[in-house]
Design a protein around this motif. Structure first.
Motif, PDB file in Angstrom:
ATOM      1  N   ASP A  21       0.831  -1.209   0.000  1.00 41.98           N
ATOM      2  CA  ASP A  21       0.000   0.000   0.000  1.00 41.98           C
ATOM      3  C   ASP A  21       0.868   1.263   0.000  1.00 41.98           C
ATOM      4  O   ASP A  21       0.563   2.232  -0.702  1.00 41.98           O
ATOM      5  CB  ASP A  21      -0.952   0.018   1.193  1.00 41.98           C
ATOM      6  CG  ASP A  21      -2.112  -0.949   1.021  1.00 41.98           C
ATOM      7  OD1 ASP A  21      -2.396  -1.345  -0.132  1.00 41.98           O
ATOM      8  OD2 ASP A  21      -2.744  -1.304   2.040  1.00 41.98           O
ATOM      9  N   GLU A  22       1.939   1.256   0.782  1.00 46.18           N
ATOM     10  CA  GLU A  22       2.841   2.408   0.799  1.00 46.18           C
ATOM     11  C   GLU A  22       3.500   2.589  -0.568  1.00 46.18           C
ATOM     12  O   GLU A  22       3.646   3.714  -1.050  1.00 46.18           O
ATOM     13  CB  GLU A  22       3.911   2.226   1.880  1.00 46.18           C
ATOM     14  CG  GLU A  22       3.382   2.338   3.291  1.00 46.18           C
ATOM     15  CD  GLU A  22       4.399   1.912   4.342  1.00 46.18           C
ATOM     16  OE1 GLU A  22       4.267   2.390   5.484  1.00 46.18           O
ATOM     17  OE2 GLU A  22       5.311   1.116   4.029  1.00 46.18           O
ATOM     18  N   ARG A  23       3.889   1.477  -1.174  1.00 48.39           N
ATOM     19  CA  ARG A  23       4.497   1.533  -2.504  1.00 48.39           C
ATOM     20  C   ARG A  23       3.505   2.109  -3.513  1.00 48.39           C
ATOM     21  O   ARG A  23       3.851   2.955  -4.332  1.00 48.39           O
ATOM     22  CB  ARG A  23       4.971   0.146  -2.946  1.00 48.39           C
ATOM     23  CG  ARG A  23       5.708   0.176  -4.289  1.00 48.39           C
ATOM     24  CD  ARG A  23       6.250  -1.185  -4.723  1.00 48.39           C
ATOM     25  NE  ARG A  23       7.002  -1.843  -3.679  1.00 48.39           N
ATOM     26  CZ  ARG A  23       6.572  -2.937  -3.014  1.00 48.39           C
ATOM     27  NH1 ARG A  23       5.417  -3.488  -3.311  1.00 48.39           N
ATOM     28  NH2 ARG A  23       7.310  -3.476  -2.069  1.00 48.39           N
ATOM     29  N   ALA A  24       2.260   1.641  -3.452  1.00 49.57           N
ATOM     30  CA  ALA A  24       1.236   2.142  -4.376  1.00 49.57           C
ATOM     31  C   ALA A  24       1.011   3.635  -4.166  1.00 49.57           C
ATOM     32  O   ALA A  24       0.866   4.388  -5.129  1.00 49.57           O
ATOM     33  CB  ALA A  24      -0.060   1.361  -4.200  1.00 49.57           C
ATOM     34  N   ASP A  25       0.985   4.076  -2.906  1.00 56.16           N
ATOM     35  CA  ASP A  25       0.811   5.509  -2.619  1.00 56.16           C
ATOM     36  C   ASP A  25       1.960   6.321  -3.215  1.00 56.16           C
ATOM     37  O   ASP A  25       1.744   7.363  -3.842  1.00 56.16           O
ATOM     38  CB  ASP A  25       0.734   5.757  -1.113  1.00 56.16           C
ATOM     39  CG  ASP A  25      -0.568   5.301  -0.486  1.00 56.16           C
ATOM     40  OD1 ASP A  25      -1.564   5.129  -1.230  1.00 56.16           O
ATOM     41  OD2 ASP A  25      -0.596   5.117   0.740  1.00 56.16           O
ATOM     42  N   ARG A  26       3.189   5.827  -3.018  1.00 54.90           N
ATOM     43  CA  ARG A  26       4.354   6.539  -3.552  1.00 54.90           C
ATOM     44  C   ARG A  26       4.328   6.561  -5.077  1.00 54.90           C
ATOM     45  O   ARG A  26       4.536   7.598  -5.708  1.00 54.90           O
ATOM     46  CB  ARG A  26       5.650   5.872  -3.060  1.00 54.90           C
ATOM     47  CG  ARG A  26       6.912   6.519  -3.636  1.00 54.90           C
ATOM     48  CD  ARG A  26       8.175   5.816  -3.170  1.00 54.90           C
ATOM     49  NE  ARG A  26       8.185   4.387  -3.371  1.00 54.90           N
ATOM     50  CZ  ARG A  26       8.440   3.782  -4.540  1.00 54.90           C
ATOM     51  NH1 ARG A  26       8.684   4.503  -5.623  1.00 54.90           N
ATOM     52  NH2 ARG A  26       8.457   2.464  -4.635  1.00 54.90           N
ATOM     53  N   GLN A  27       4.052   5.407  -5.673  1.00 50.75           N
ATOM     54  CA  GLN A  27       4.021   5.343  -7.127  1.00 50.75           C
ATOM     55  C   GLN A  27       2.917   6.215  -7.698  1.00 50.75           C
ATOM     56  O   GLN A  27       3.093   6.834  -8.749  1.00 50.75           O
ATOM     57  CB  GLN A  27       3.855   3.888  -7.580  1.00 50.75           C
ATOM     58  CG  GLN A  27       5.092   3.056  -7.339  1.00 50.75           C
ATOM     59  CD  GLN A  27       4.887   1.588  -7.656  1.00 50.75           C
ATOM     60  OE1 GLN A  27       3.779   1.069  -7.605  1.00 50.75           O
ATOM     61  NE2 GLN A  27       5.975   0.905  -7.966  1.00 50.75           N
ATOM     62  N   TRP A  28       1.790   6.278  -7.022  1.00 51.05           N
ATOM     63  CA  TRP A  28       0.690   7.117  -7.482  1.00 51.05           C
ATOM     64  C   TRP A  28       1.102   8.586  -7.454  1.00 51.05           C
ATOM     65  O   TRP A  28       0.865   9.325  -8.413  1.00 51.05           O
ATOM     66  CB  TRP A  28      -0.563   6.878  -6.642  1.00 51.05           C
ATOM     67  CG  TRP A  28      -1.717   7.664  -7.154  1.00 51.05           C
ATOM     68  CD1 TRP A  28      -2.289   8.750  -6.576  1.00 51.05           C
ATOM     69  CD2 TRP A  28      -2.436   7.453  -8.380  1.00 51.05           C
ATOM     70  NE1 TRP A  28      -3.313   9.221  -7.358  1.00 51.05           N
ATOM     71  CE2 TRP A  28      -3.419   8.446  -8.462  1.00 51.05           C
ATOM     72  CE3 TRP A  28      -2.328   6.516  -9.397  1.00 51.05           C
ATOM     73  CZ2 TRP A  28      -4.296   8.526  -9.541  1.00 51.05           C
ATOM     74  CZ3 TRP A  28      -3.202   6.605 -10.454  1.00 51.05           C
ATOM     75  CH2 TRP A  28      -4.165   7.597 -10.514  1.00 51.05           C
TER      76      TRP A  28
END
Length: 171
Positions: A21-28
């Motif tokens: 989820d943190e990775r997705a937030d950063r990538q977003w």
């Protein structure tokens, strides 16, 4: 001092200790920053393309140049749709626990938008150079050279960096 173990779900070799989820937030967040740059340029280009048809000299364009113009406007429209699409995804899918899937889909649409932007830029350049030079062959050669430059800047340079990085990691 040792670093804490990666959180559950953090992938090996990611270089970061973040959850999916943190990775997705950063990538977003990173994707949105990239899109802001691309969207601004596309919107300006598309606006200028739309204005061309209302200029007095537009009536003087040859049939071939009018066809190039129509193709360019359609490409510009498709480019704008592709690069603005992720905003719609975000608005429709926020809060539904689909961020990793949204990031993947938006990233793919962004790549499509960049391909369309490449085509739009080449088409617009072809039209401008045909009108400016009154020489279709010279215009094609110049557009070919500029297309090569775009490919070097957008693909070759990052691909070389990626290859260099991969070879350094193998050692």
């Amino acid at each position: 001092m040792t670093s804490p173990p990666p959180p559950a779900g953090a992938g090996p070799g990611t270089g970061r200790h973040e959850t999916p989820d943190e990775r997705a937030d950063r990538q977003w967040a990173e994707l949105l920053q990239e899109l802001r740059v691309a969207q601004t340029g596309v919107q300006i280009l598309f606006g200028l393309l739309l204005a061309v048809v209302f200029q007095p000299r537009f009536a003087e364009l040859s049939a071939a140049d009018r066809t190039i113009y129509v193709v360019t406007v359609m490409l510009g429209s498709a480019t704008a749709a592709a690069l603005i699409g992720p905003v719609s995804y975000h608005r429709m899918l926020t809060g539904r626990r689909l961020k990793p899937q949204t990031v993947t889909l938006a990233a793919r649409l962004t790549v499509l938008g960049l391909v369309l932007l490449f085509c739009t830029m080449c088409s617009a350049l072809l039209l401008v150079l045909r009108v400016a030079l009154h020489d279709g062959a010279a215009a094609l050669w110049l557009v070919g050279a500029m297309a090569l430059w775009f490919l070097i800047c957008w693909l070759v340079v990052p691909a070389r960096l990626l290859a260099r990085s991969a070879s350094e990691q193998e050692v």
